[in-house]
Design an enzyme around this catalytic site. Structure first.
Site, short mmCIF file in Angstrom:
data_model
loop_
_atom_site.label_atom_id
_atom_site.label_comp_id
_atom_site.label_asym_id
_atom_site.label_seq_id
_atom_site.Cartn_x
_atom_site.Cartn_y
_atom_site.Cartn_z
N ASP A 1 -12.83 -11.59 -8.86
CA ASP A 1 -13.39 -10.31 -8.46
C ASP A 1 -13.25 -10.18 -6.93
O ASP A 1 -13.75 -11.03 -6.18
CB ASP A 1 -14.87 -10.31 -8.87
CG ASP A 1 -15.57 -9.03 -8.46
OD1 ASP A 1 -14.96 -8.18 -7.79
OD2 ASP A 1 -16.76 -8.87 -8.83
N GLY A 2 -12.55 -9.15 -6.49
CA GLY A 2 -12.30 -8.96 -5.06
C GLY A 2 -13.58 -8.83 -4.25
O GLY A 2 -13.66 -9.26 -3.10
N ASP B 1 -6.00 -2.15 -2.76
CA ASP B 1 -4.99 -1.49 -3.60
C ASP B 1 -5.61 -1.31 -4.98
O ASP B 1 -5.24 -1.98 -5.95
CB ASP B 1 -3.75 -2.40 -3.64
CG ASP B 1 -2.60 -1.78 -4.40
OD1 ASP B 1 -2.73 -0.64 -4.86
OD2 ASP B 1 -1.56 -2.47 -4.53
N SER B 2 -6.55 -0.39 -5.08
CA SER B 2 -7.39 -0.31 -6.27
C SER B 2 -7.01 0.86 -7.17
O SER B 2 -6.23 1.73 -6.80
CB SER B 2 -8.84 -0.13 -5.85
OG SER B 2 -9.05 1.19 -5.41
N THR B 3 -7.63 0.88 -8.32
CA THR B 3 -7.56 2.04 -9.20
C THR B 3 -8.57 3.08 -8.72
O THR B 3 -9.19 2.92 -7.68
CB THR B 3 -7.88 1.63 -10.65
OG1 THR B 3 -9.12 0.94 -10.63
CG2 THR B 3 -6.84 0.69 -11.21
N1 AG3 Z 1 -3.52 2.37 -7.48
C1 AG3 Z 1 -3.85 3.59 -8.12
C2 AG3 Z 1 -4.14 4.72 -7.23
C3 AG3 Z 1 -4.89 5.76 -7.96
C4 AG3 Z 1 -4.07 6.61 -8.90
N2 AG3 Z 1 -4.88 7.60 -9.51
C5 AG3 Z 1 -4.51 8.40 -10.49
N3 AG3 Z 1 -3.28 8.37 -10.92
N4 AG3 Z 1 -5.37 9.19 -11.03
C6 AG3 Z 1 -2.18 2.03 -7.55
C7 AG3 Z 1 -1.91 0.61 -7.69
C8 AG3 Z 1 -0.51 0.35 -7.33
N5 AG3 Z 1 -0.34 -0.95 -6.81
#
Ligand code: AG3
Length: 275
Positions: free
Chosen positions: A137-138, A155-157
């Protein structure tokens, strides 16, 4: 084939991509992972039905989340990436000769394995001798490290599910402590059209913790609205003061010395968010 993937970017808006092949599906304790081949963007990584990256446009995001910060620092040696299990950010960080070690802390091993198998051109840096991969966990990792990293990349969601805590003030405080004396961090901070409250809140939080907060932009066609923000918190060096003439020539397709400078030029509707 008339098979389509639809991402609900919000309740009222979708992006749809025609699929030619499903390459991977897996449900892990954290999320659903899919890799599909799309006609428009090529292979695409989806986490919980949200587009993370595609082979066609990943370079924009991965170059911008890494090089803007790295070229702001005179001699970055140790870099931490939180999330980013696809490996795109690692690949870009490794382009910097000064970097001795890049540590990737990804919570979900499944993402790394799916990327290694189906997205080799993105994940290729993960096996480099200078890359270290930690499954953890980061948030916890950052708490456990003090004065360690010259740059931290978040570099998250999107800020729902496992990534929610990566957008909070408590996390940014721990990031501050995990950075060296002159360090900086860069986080992906969503759309200036659709996440306006989030962005102003983040800028406020980062400003209250770091001497300097900066917002910059890039165009990622597969993300909601296309236009995307990145937020930097920096202890000493100002990315807007970097001499473009001093930026080394790099093998990049979006980032350049000119883009380094102009990505901080904000249209008035975005400037409002950082006031
Ligand atoms: N991270 C995702 C960014 C958010 C995208 N959001 C979306 N499509 N609703 C990207 C990780 C790549 N390493």
């Amino acid at each position: 084939m008339n098979l389509w993937f639809t991402e609900y970017q919000n309740q009222n808006l979708t992006i749809g991509c025609r699929i030619s092949k499903t390459l991977h599906y897996e449900k892990t304790p954290f999320q659903e992972i899919m890799v599909v081949d799309t006609v428009q963007f090529g292979r695409m990584l989806l986490l919980d039905d949200v587009i993370q990256t595609t082979v066609a446009d990943e370079f924009v995001y991965h170059e911008m989340i890494t090089h803007v910060g790295l070229n702001t620092l005179p001699d970055p040696r140790r870099v931490l990436i939180i999330g980013g299990g696809d490996g795109g950010s690692v690949r870009e960080v490794l382009k910097h000769r000064s970097v001795e070690k890049v540590t990737l802390v990804e919570i979900d091993r499944g993402v790394i394995e799916a990327a290694k198998k189906h997205l080799p051109e993105i994940s290729c840096g993960l096996d480099d001798p200078r890359a270290e991969v930690i499954i953890d966990d980061g948030i916890k990792h950052v708490k456990e490290h003090k004065n360690t990293y010259d740059m931290i990349i978040v570099d998250s969601t999107d800020p729902v599910g496992p990534a929610e805590g990566l957008f909070g003030a408590g996390f940014y405080r721990d990031v501050y402590d995990a950075l060296t004396e002159t360090g900086l961090f860069v986080a992906q901070t969503e759309s200036p059209f659709f996440n306006r409250d989030l962005i102003s809140r983040i800028i406020g939080d980062v400003r209250s913790i770091f001497p300097m907060a900066r917002l910059f932009l890039a165009n990622v066609p597969t993300y909601p609205g296309g236009l995307w923000t990145f937020t930097m918190g920096t202890k000493r060096y100002d990315p807007m003061e970097v001499d473009p003439g001093g930026i080394p020539v790099m093998d990049t397709r979006y980032y350049s010395p000119e883009i380094h400078r102009t990505s901080f030029v904000l249209p008035p509707f975005v400037k409002e968010l950082v006031k």
